[in-house]
Design an enzyme around this catalytic site. Structure first.
Site, short mmCIF file in Angstrom:
data_model
loop_
_atom_site.label_atom_id
_atom_site.label_comp_id
_atom_site.label_asym_id
_atom_site.label_seq_id
_atom_site.Cartn_x
_atom_site.Cartn_y
_atom_site.Cartn_z
N HIS A 154 17.40 -10.81 10.88
CA HIS A 154 17.71 -11.71 12.00
C HIS A 154 18.90 -12.60 11.62
CE1 HIS A 154 13.84 -10.42 13.48
NE2 HIS A 154 13.97 -11.16 14.58
N ASP A 190 -10.51 -19.04 56.16
CA ASP A 190 -10.67 -17.59 56.00
C ASP A 190 -9.71 -16.82 56.91
OD1 ASP A 190 -12.62 -17.67 54.12
OD2 ASP A 190 -14.30 -17.26 55.47
N GLN A 219 -20.87 -18.23 54.23
CA GLN A 219 -20.52 -17.46 53.03
C GLN A 219 -21.66 -16.55 52.59
OE1 GLN A 219 -17.10 -17.45 52.01
NE2 GLN A 219 -17.47 -18.25 54.05
N GLN A 257 -13.76 2.95 41.88
CA GLN A 257 -13.00 4.20 41.78
C GLN A 257 -11.60 4.07 42.37
OE1 GLN A 257 -15.89 3.76 43.22
NE2 GLN A 257 -15.97 4.52 45.31
N GLU A 304 -15.49 -21.10 44.38
CA GLU A 304 -14.33 -20.55 45.11
C GLU A 304 -13.89 -21.54 46.20
OE1 GLU A 304 -15.28 -17.25 47.58
OE2 GLU A 304 -13.20 -16.65 47.84
N HIS A 305 -14.86 -21.97 47.03
CA HIS A 305 -14.56 -22.95 48.08
C HIS A 305 -15.38 -24.21 47.83
CE1 HIS A 305 -14.33 -18.94 50.10
NE2 HIS A 305 -13.14 -19.40 50.41
N HIS A 352 -21.63 -12.81 53.52
CA HIS A 352 -20.67 -11.85 52.96
C HIS A 352 -21.33 -10.77 52.12
CE1 HIS A 352 -16.65 -13.07 54.03
NE2 HIS A 352 -16.92 -14.33 53.79
N TYR A 370 -6.23 -4.44 47.48
CA TYR A 370 -7.58 -3.99 47.79
C TYR A 370 -8.08 -4.78 49.00
CZ TYR A 370 -12.28 -2.30 47.49
OH TYR A 370 -13.47 -1.67 47.80
N1 LIG Z 1 -13.06 -13.98 46.55
C1 LIG Z 1 -12.39 -13.70 47.63
O1 LIG Z 1 -11.26 -14.13 47.77
C2 LIG Z 1 -13.00 -12.81 48.70
C3 LIG Z 1 -12.34 -12.62 49.94
C4 LIG Z 1 -12.92 -11.74 50.88
C5 LIG Z 1 -14.09 -11.08 50.58
N2 LIG Z 1 -14.69 -11.32 49.38
C6 LIG Z 1 -15.87 -10.60 48.96
O2 LIG Z 1 -15.56 -9.22 49.04
C7 LIG Z 1 -16.76 -8.50 49.03
C8 LIG Z 1 -16.75 -7.36 49.99
O3 LIG Z 1 -17.78 -6.53 49.59
P1 LIG Z 1 -18.17 -5.23 50.33
O4 LIG Z 1 -19.28 -4.61 49.57
O5 LIG Z 1 -18.35 -5.53 51.76
O6 LIG Z 1 -16.88 -4.31 50.25
P2 LIG Z 1 -16.05 -3.73 49.00
O7 LIG Z 1 -14.96 -2.92 49.60
O8 LIG Z 1 -15.68 -4.79 48.07
O9 LIG Z 1 -17.06 -2.77 48.26
C9 LIG Z 1 -17.48 -1.57 48.80
C10 LIG Z 1 -17.44 -0.52 47.72
O10 LIG Z 1 -18.30 -0.90 46.65
C11 LIG Z 1 -18.74 0.26 45.99
N3 LIG Z 1 -20.18 0.18 45.74
C12 LIG Z 1 -21.14 -0.27 46.58
N4 LIG Z 1 -22.35 -0.15 46.01
C13 LIG Z 1 -22.16 0.43 44.80
C14 LIG Z 1 -23.00 0.82 43.74
N5 LIG Z 1 -24.33 0.65 43.81
N6 LIG Z 1 -22.46 1.37 42.65
C15 LIG Z 1 -21.11 1.53 42.52
N7 LIG Z 1 -20.25 1.18 43.50
C16 LIG Z 1 -20.77 0.63 44.63
C17 LIG Z 1 -18.45 1.43 46.87
O11 LIG Z 1 -17.46 2.19 46.29
C18 LIG Z 1 -17.95 0.83 48.18
O12 LIG Z 1 -16.88 1.57 48.71
C19 LIG Z 1 -17.87 -9.51 49.33
O13 LIG Z 1 -18.52 -9.77 48.13
C20 LIG Z 1 -17.11 -10.73 49.79
O14 LIG Z 1 -17.82 -11.88 49.50
C21 LIG Z 1 -14.16 -12.14 48.44
N1 LIG Z 2 -14.65 -16.12 52.71
C1 LIG Z 2 -13.93 -14.98 52.19
C2 LIG Z 2 -13.29 -15.41 50.87
O1 LIG Z 2 -14.21 -15.62 49.94
C3 LIG Z 2 -12.82 -14.46 53.05
C4 LIG Z 2 -13.20 -13.96 54.40
C5 LIG Z 2 -12.61 -12.98 55.12
N2 LIG Z 2 -13.23 -12.89 56.29
C6 LIG Z 2 -14.18 -13.80 56.33
N3 LIG Z 2 -14.17 -14.44 55.18
ZN LIG Z 3 -15.66 -15.86 54.56
#
Ligand SMILES: NC(=O)c1ccc[n+]([C@@H]2O[C@H](COP(=O)([O-])OP(=O)(O)OC[C@H]3O[C@@H](n4cnc5c(N)ncnc54)[C@H](O)[C@@H]3O)[C@@H](O)[C@H]2O)c1
Ligand SMILES: N[C@H](CO)Cc1c[nH]c[nH+]1
Ligand SMILES: [Zn+2]
Length: 427
Positions: free
Chosen positions: A419, A360, A258, A190, A326-327, A261, A129
């Site tokens: 057995h 990152d 952070q 989904q 996480e960090h 994000h 993903y």
């Molecule tokens: N923990 C880690 O290692 C790590 C690394 C990189 C990014 N992240 C995190 O990933 C996340 C990325 O989030 P994003 O939103 O930009 O992208 P995403 O791809 O995770 O989510 C987008 C999707 O969320 C769904 N969505 C949004 N609002 C919704 C709702 N109200 N109801 C149901 N579904 C809904 C939709 O299907 C949309 O396509 C951030 O939270 C970021 O902090 C975490």
């Molecule tokens: N900080 C995120 C992990 O929690 C990863 C990321 C990707 N691009 C920027 N930041």
């Molecule tokens: Zn980041």
């Protein structure tokens, strides 16, 4: 805006509980929504997948348009500059080097008449993903895909949400650079459900890995058991421990990095200095003015951000271990001296010149890390996530004869006479 909490006269458990990221996973409303999405995709397959994609991402898909074409990947190269290609190739080199060290080998041991060991096999098919809702993440393509490649996974299926313009070109080029070519433009709960159960367009996989927002993280958690998952990797988190010598400018910048994000991301400072606490708050307000994504940052800092003042480093470490971020950044003198006391964190960044964004993107360690307090038991994404082990055993007739009585005794102790019989019939 971010608030200062003074814990020097006693730790306020109420505030700490509120800051606990694990509470995000207890949000019943989101959990209900995610369950509904999963069961709809399970039953109505492509139909539900495309309906939700239209509802959340605003794009109309069908079986003929859900998969990214070779032509699109070729066109994506026209939109990314030389500088990006140079930087991403450097990142690929560093990340590959780091993950090569995690490879495990098949082993066999031999005793007289006995052979035993473990055979290492890559997983056959995994789904990765790559988030793409509020920002596009070419770096997450590398962090997910490279360990899978190093492990030798045959089929890597990537899903990532698209906008009306398609999937972000940087994401497509990053995927192409590391040889990922089965890509579907769907995201959210989904997409995770489709990877777990199959739809007419997306064949299922054995394991789903990768980070995402709270909907993605909760869907992965709910589907564990139907499919394997790496961990719960939801909205990003950083906890900085800073002493009186810390540079408030750097600390503020790292907290903001952070917060941008996600409105559910969390940024927490725990410091032994009230002066540093106040300076960091002022710096955050100053730096925010020239950054983008102000709306997201403001919400994130207000709801999941905090500056906590404590009496000493021991109290700071206690809070960090309890929150299990996480960090974790150690912005203190002699940080290596206390590293032995850090028990719970996805990744630790040591010293003021190891800011979290370095990890990152470029340094090599994986940025897919456990969130929501799950660093208490999950580890960073690694090559180990993409392999499995098979035990192997050989006994000669003489070796079995020697083991015979003990096996029969143990089988009888469990009342499992069939057995015991399986041994007896051989002699
Ligand atoms: N923990 C880690 O290692 C790590 C690394 C990189 C990014 N992240 C995190 O990933 C996340 C990325 O989030 P994003 O939103 O930009 O992208 P995403 O791809 O995770 O989510 C987008 C999707 O969320 C769904 N969505 C949004 N609002 C919704 C709702 N109200 N109801 C149901 N579904 C809904 C939709 O299907 C949309 O396509 C951030 O939270 C970021 O902090 C975490
Ligand atoms: N900080 C995120 C992990 O929690 C990863 C990321 C990707 N691009 C920027 N930041
Ligand atoms: Zn980041």
């Amino acid at each position: 805006m971010i608030e200062i909490f003074d814990f020097r006269k006693g730790i306020d458990d109420g505030i700490l509980q509120k800051l606990h990221n694990r509470s995000k996973l207890e949000n019943r409303e989101i959990a209900k929504k995610v369950e509904e999405i999963i069961s709809n995709v399970r039953e109505r397959k492509d139909k539900a997948l495309f309906e939700y994609t239209y509802m959340f991402d605003g794009i109309n898909l069908d079986k003929s348009t859900v998969k990214v074409t070779k032509e699109e990947i070729k066109n994506a190269y026209k939109e990314v500059g030389e500088e990006f290609l140079k930087a991403i190739d450097k990142a690929i080199k560093n990340i590959t080097e780091f993950h090569e060290k995690q490879k495990q080998s098949t082993w066999m041991d031999f005793k007289e008449g006995i052979i035993y060991g473990q055979i290492i096999r890559p997983l056959s098919q995994v789904g990765i993903y790559v988030p793409g809702g509020t920002a596009a993440y070419p770096s997450s393509v590398l962090m997910n895909g490279i360990p899978a490649k190093v492990a030798g996974v045959e089929r890597i299926v990537m899903v990532s949400p698209a906008s009306k313009k398609g999937i972000n070109p940087y994401v497509l080029v990053a995927a192409d650079r590391i040889g990922i070519n089965e890509i579907y433009r769907v995201g959210g709960a989904q997409a995770v459900a489709a990877l777990a159960f199959s739809t007419e367009s997306i064949p299922k996989v054995d394991k789903i890995v990768g980070p995402g927002n709270i909907f993605v993280a909760m869907a992965k958690r709910a589907l564990y058991g139907h499919v394997d998952i790496d961990m719960v990797a939801g909205p990003s988190e950083v906890l900085v421990i800073a002493d009186e010598a810390a540079n408030p400018k750097y600390v503020a910048a790292d907290l903001l990095s952070q917060a941008e994000h996600d409105i559910m991301a969390s940024s927490i400072l725990v410091t032994t200095s009230l002066k540093v606490a106040q300076q960091v708050k002022t710096e955050i307000e100053r730096q925010m003015e020239y950054l983008g994504r102000k709306e997201i940052i403001e919400k994130s800092l207000k709801n999941f951000g905090a500056i906590i003042v404590v009496n000493d480093l021991q109290e700071a470490i206690g809070i960090a271990n309890d929150i299990a971020p996480e960090h974790l950044e150690l912005n203190i003198s002699n940080a290596f001296e206390i590293i032995g006391e850090i028990k719970n964190a996805g990744a630790v960044f040591v010293g003021e010149y190891s800011p979290e964004p370095l990890g990152d993107y470029l340094a090599g360690p994986n940025h897919v890390l456990p969130t929501s307090g799950t660093a208490r038991f999950f580890s960073p994404l690694s090559v180990t996530d993409f392999i499995k082990k098979m035990n192997i055993l050989y006994y000669s007739k003489d070796s079995l004869r020697e083991a015979k009585e003990d096996v029969i005794t143990l089988a009888n102790s469990e009342g499992l006479t069939a057995h015991a019989n399986s041994i007896k019939v051989r002699f």
